[in-house]
Design a protein around this motif. Structure first.
Motif, PDB file in Angstrom:
ATOM      1  N   VAL A   1       0.849  -1.192   0.000  1.00  0.00           N
ATOM      2  CA  VAL A   1       0.000   0.000   0.000  1.00  0.00           C
ATOM      3  C   VAL A   1       0.887   1.245   0.000  1.00  0.00           C
ATOM      4  O   VAL A   1       1.761   1.384   0.864  1.00  0.00           O
ATOM      5  N   ALA A   2       0.675   2.128  -0.970  1.00  0.00           N
ATOM      6  CA  ALA A   2       1.416   3.385  -1.047  1.00  0.00           C
ATOM      7  C   ALA A   2       0.406   4.520  -1.107  1.00  0.00           C
ATOM      8  O   ALA A   2      -0.364   4.626  -2.073  1.00  0.00           O
ATOM      9  N   ALA A   3       0.370   5.368  -0.062  1.00  0.00           N
ATOM     10  CA  ALA A   3      -0.612   6.451   0.011  1.00  0.00           C
ATOM     11  C   ALA A   3       0.080   7.802   0.155  1.00  0.00           C
ATOM     12  O   ALA A   3       1.082   7.924   0.861  1.00  0.00           O
ATOM     13  N   THR A   4      -0.454   8.813  -0.527  1.00  0.00           N
ATOM     14  CA  THR A   4       0.084  10.178  -0.431  1.00  0.00           C
ATOM     15  C   THR A   4      -1.069  11.167  -0.239  1.00  0.00           C
ATOM     16  O   THR A   4      -2.193  10.930  -0.698  1.00  0.00           O
ATOM     17  N   ASP A   5      -0.778  12.273   0.445  1.00  0.00           N
ATOM     18  CA  ASP A   5      -1.807  13.281   0.686  1.00  0.00           C
ATOM     19  C   ASP A   5      -1.818  14.331  -0.426  1.00  0.00           C
ATOM     20  O   ASP A   5      -1.111  14.193  -1.433  1.00  0.00           O
ATOM     21  N   ALA A   6      -2.578  15.417  -0.236  1.00  0.00           N
ATOM     22  CA  ALA A   6      -2.726  16.449  -1.263  1.00  0.00           C
ATOM     23  C   ALA A   6      -1.407  17.165  -1.553  1.00  0.00           C
ATOM     24  O   ALA A   6      -1.234  17.739  -2.634  1.00  0.00           O
ATOM     25  N   ASN A   7      -0.483  17.128  -0.602  1.00  0.00           N
ATOM     26  CA  ASN A   7       0.814  17.785  -0.783  1.00  0.00           C
ATOM     27  C   ASN A   7       1.890  16.835  -1.302  1.00  0.00           C
ATOM     28  O   ASN A   7       3.056  17.205  -1.413  1.00  0.00           O
ATOM     29  N   GLY A   8       1.463  15.599  -1.591  1.00  0.00           N
ATOM     30  CA  GLY A   8       2.416  14.621  -2.098  1.00  0.00           C
ATOM     31  C   GLY A   8       3.234  13.928  -1.036  1.00  0.00           C
ATOM     32  O   GLY A   8       4.146  13.154  -1.355  1.00  0.00           O
ATOM     33  N   LYS A   9       2.912  14.164   0.224  1.00  0.00           N
ATOM     34  CA  LYS A   9       3.630  13.516   1.318  1.00  0.00           C
ATOM     35  C   LYS A   9       3.016  12.152   1.626  1.00  0.00           C
ATOM     36  O   LYS A   9       1.803  11.975   1.500  1.00  0.00           O
ATOM     37  N   ALA A  10       3.858  11.238   2.043  1.00  0.00           N
ATOM     38  CA  ALA A  10       3.398   9.878   2.333  1.00  0.00           C
ATOM     39  C   ALA A  10       2.475   9.853   3.547  1.00  0.00           C
ATOM     40  O   ALA A  10       2.708  10.542   4.541  1.00  0.00           O
ATOM     41  N   VAL A  11       1.424   9.056   3.449  1.00  0.00           N
ATOM     42  CA  VAL A  11       0.495   8.834   4.547  1.00  0.00           C
ATOM     43  C   VAL A  11       0.821   7.460   5.150  1.00  0.00           C
ATOM     44  O   VAL A  11       0.912   6.468   4.429  1.00  0.00           O
ATOM     45  N   ALA A  12       1.007   7.426   6.451  1.00  0.00           N
ATOM     46  CA  ALA A  12       1.366   6.159   7.111  1.00  0.00           C
ATOM     47  C   ALA A  12       0.242   5.136   6.965  1.00  0.00           C
ATOM     48  O   ALA A  12      -0.938   5.469   7.110  1.00  0.00           O
ATOM     49  N   THR A  13       0.629   3.913   6.664  1.00  0.00           N
ATOM     50  CA  THR A  13      -0.348   2.837   6.488  1.00  0.00           C
ATOM     51  C   THR A  13       0.028   1.622   7.331  1.00  0.00           C
ATOM     52  O   THR A  13       1.196   1.405   7.648  1.00  0.00           O
ATOM     53  N   THR A  14      -0.974   0.856   7.698  1.00  0.00           N
ATOM     54  CA  THR A  14      -0.776  -0.401   8.426  1.00  0.00           C
ATOM     55  C   THR A  14      -1.635  -1.479   7.769  1.00  0.00           C
ATOM     56  O   THR A  14      -2.794  -1.223   7.445  1.00  0.00           O
ATOM     57  N   THR A  15      -1.071  -2.652   7.581  1.00  0.00           N
ATOM     58  CA  THR A  15      -1.805  -3.754   6.959  1.00  0.00           C
ATOM     59  C   THR A  15      -1.958  -4.892   7.957  1.00  0.00           C
ATOM     60  O   THR A  15      -0.996  -5.259   8.644  1.00  0.00           O
ATOM     61  N   THR A  16      -3.158  -5.437   8.056  1.00  0.00           N
ATOM     62  CA  THR A  16      -3.411  -6.547   8.975  1.00  0.00           C
ATOM     63  C   THR A  16      -4.043  -7.729   8.255  1.00  0.00           C
ATOM     64  O   THR A  16      -4.692  -7.575   7.215  1.00  0.00           O
ATOM     65  N   LEU A  17      -3.833  -8.904   8.841  1.00  0.00           N
ATOM     66  CA  LEU A  17      -4.415 -10.154   8.346  1.00  0.00           C
ATOM     67  C   LEU A  17      -5.488 -10.595   9.332  1.00  0.00           C
ATOM     68  O   LEU A  17      -5.291 -10.504  10.548  1.00  0.00           O
ATOM     69  N   ASN A  18      -6.590 -11.076   8.817  1.00  0.00           N
ATOM     70  CA  ASN A  18      -7.698 -11.478   9.679  1.00  0.00           C
ATOM     71  C   ASN A  18      -8.226 -12.845   9.254  1.00  0.00           C
ATOM     72  O   ASN A  18      -8.344 -13.137   8.068  1.00  0.00           O
ATOM     73  N   GLY A  19      -8.540 -13.677  10.238  1.00  0.00           N
ATOM     74  CA  GLY A  19      -9.114 -14.980   9.920  1.00  0.00           C
ATOM     75  C   GLY A  19      -9.153 -15.893  11.124  1.00  0.00           C
ATOM     76  O   GLY A  19      -8.674 -15.547  12.217  1.00  0.00           O
ATOM     77  N   LYS A  20      -9.725 -17.075  10.923  1.00  0.00           N
ATOM     78  CA  LYS A  20      -9.866 -18.051  12.007  1.00  0.00           C
ATOM     79  C   LYS A  20      -8.646 -18.973  12.036  1.00  0.00           C
ATOM     80  O   LYS A  20      -8.202 -19.482  11.005  1.00  0.00           O
ATOM     81  N   VAL A  21      -8.103 -19.174  13.230  1.00  0.00           N
ATOM     82  CA  VAL A  21      -6.938 -20.032  13.401  1.00  0.00           C
ATOM     83  C   VAL A  21      -7.349 -21.494  13.250  1.00  0.00           C
ATOM     84  O   VAL A  21      -8.258 -21.972  13.935  1.00  0.00           O
ATOM     85  N   THR A  22      -6.684 -22.201  12.347  1.00  0.00           N
ATOM     86  CA  THR A  22      -7.008 -23.607  12.086  1.00  0.00           C
ATOM     87  C   THR A  22      -5.967 -24.581  12.634  1.00  0.00           C
ATOM     88  O   THR A  22      -6.242 -25.766  12.809  1.00  0.00           O
ATOM     89  N   ALA A  23      -4.749 -24.073  12.898  1.00  0.00           N
ATOM     90  CA  ALA A  23      -3.693 -24.949  13.412  1.00  0.00           C
ATOM     91  C   ALA A  23      -2.575 -24.099  13.995  1.00  0.00           C
ATOM     92  O   ALA A  23      -2.503 -22.885  13.773  1.00  0.00           O
ATOM     93  N   VAL A  24      -1.713 -24.759  14.774  1.00  0.00           N
ATOM     94  CA  VAL A  24      -0.546 -24.108  15.372  1.00  0.00           C
ATOM     95  C   VAL A  24       0.681 -24.933  15.025  1.00  0.00           C
ATOM     96  O   VAL A  24       0.680 -26.157  15.167  1.00  0.00           O
ATOM     97  N   VAL A  25       1.734 -24.270  14.554  1.00  0.00           N
ATOM     98  CA  VAL A  25       2.980 -24.965  14.218  1.00  0.00           C
ATOM     99  C   VAL A  25       4.144 -24.233  14.878  1.00  0.00           C
ATOM    100  O   VAL A  25       4.068 -23.037  15.153  1.00  0.00           O
ATOM    101  N   SER A  26       5.229 -24.976  15.130  1.00  0.00           N
ATOM    102  CA  SER A  26       6.404 -24.393  15.761  1.00  0.00           C
ATOM    103  C   SER A  26       7.629 -24.751  14.943  1.00  0.00           C
ATOM    104  O   SER A  26       7.784 -25.884  14.482  1.00  0.00           O
ATOM    105  N   GLY A  27       8.506 -23.770  14.753  1.00  0.00           N
ATOM    106  CA  GLY A  27       9.730 -24.017  14.007  1.00  0.00           C
ATOM    107  C   GLY A  27      10.665 -22.841  14.086  1.00  0.00           C
ATOM    108  O   GLY A  27      10.234 -21.685  14.152  1.00  0.00           O
ATOM    109  N   GLN A  28      11.989 -23.133  14.130  1.00  0.00           N
ATOM    110  CA  GLN A  28      13.023 -22.105  14.169  1.00  0.00           C
ATOM    111  C   GLN A  28      12.824 -21.141  15.340  1.00  0.00           C
ATOM    112  O   GLN A  28      13.073 -19.936  15.218  1.00  0.00           O
ATOM    113  N   GLY A  29      12.354 -21.664  16.448  1.00  0.00           N
ATOM    114  CA  GLY A  29      12.243 -20.853  17.656  1.00  0.00           C
ATOM    115  C   GLY A  29      11.022 -19.959  17.733  1.00  0.00           C
ATOM    116  O   GLY A  29      10.906 -19.158  18.666  1.00  0.00           O
TER     117      GLY A  29
END
Length: 223
Positions: A174-202
């Motif tokens: 995601v790349a967002a800019t305002d009216a002055n061309g300055k970058a707008v901070a963005t955050t991306t999240t993942l959403n869903g139901k947990v189906t399993a748990v795995v462990s690896g590499q600590g």
């Protein structure tokens, strides 16, 4: 060189090698013992190893032995911690979670069990969205919502040419800019139901369908 001198040189060499052996205690433990035994066998009875040096070598041997024992105990503690972590995380199965991240998995037919949301910290004039495959190649791009706050991202799993993408991991950018061309901070999240748990590499990972999410990235959980 006299016999006494030769034996004196021979007995002095293991002391130098033992300092090298101590660099890798688990792999050089036996080597240290063999060097120490050889030193005792080959020393000149009339000119034995200096008692101070011999004491130092014994102290090194003792420290080496203690280090190996400590390492074994730490490995045991780490193993127990991993077991506890995955057991504790198993309680997340069936829960719906929200986690910081932007990489998700696409299954056959261009479908995904993971929903994505991007958030804008302020009002933007222009928002460009793109999807990259596992090699970093852009397979899709488009425009996004520009208002402040959260916006759900819905993708049909088809590339720029309208063809269904193959199964694999994909990343939303995601790349967002305002009216002055300055970058707008963005955050991306993942959403869903947990189906399993795995462990690896600590680390412990939660599976949302085919998508794996680091447990430490979870910011919200609901029943």
């Amino acid at each position: 060189m006299t016999e006494a001198s030769r034996l004196s040189v021979t007995s002095a060499q293991p002391a130098k090698m033992t300092s090298q052996a101590s660099r890798s205690p688990s792999s050089n433990y036996d080597t240290f013992l063999r060097l120490l035994a050889t030193q005792l066998k080959t020393q000149n009875p009339l000119n034995p190893v200096d008692s101070t040096k011999f004491t130092e070598q014994l102290a090194t041997f003792s420290a080496l032995e203690q280090q190996i024992t400590t390492n074994k105990k730490l490995d045991s503690v780490l193993s127990q911690f991993k077991a506890f972590s995955i057991t504790n995380a198993a309680g997340h199965i069936g829960k719906t979670v929200t986690a910081i991240g932007n990489t998700f998995a696409i299954g056959s037919g261009g479908t995904s069990d993971t929903k994505l949301t991007y958030s804008l910290s302020g009002t933007a004039k222009d928002v460009n969205l793109s999807i990259a495959d596992g090699r970093g190649n852009i397979v899709w791009s488009g425009k996004g919502e520009t208002s402040t706050g959260n916006h759900d991202f819905v993708w049909n799993g088809k590339d720029i040419k309208g063809k269904t993408v193959p199964p694999g991991d994909y990343t939303l950018k995601v790349a967002a800019t305002d009216a002055n061309g300055k970058a707008v901070a963005t955050t991306t999240t993942l959403n869903g139901k947990v189906t399993a748990v795995v462990s690896g590499q600590g680390i412990t990972l939660l599976e949302i369908g085919n998508t794996k999410v680091d447990q430490s990235a979870v910011i919200r959980m609901t029943a």
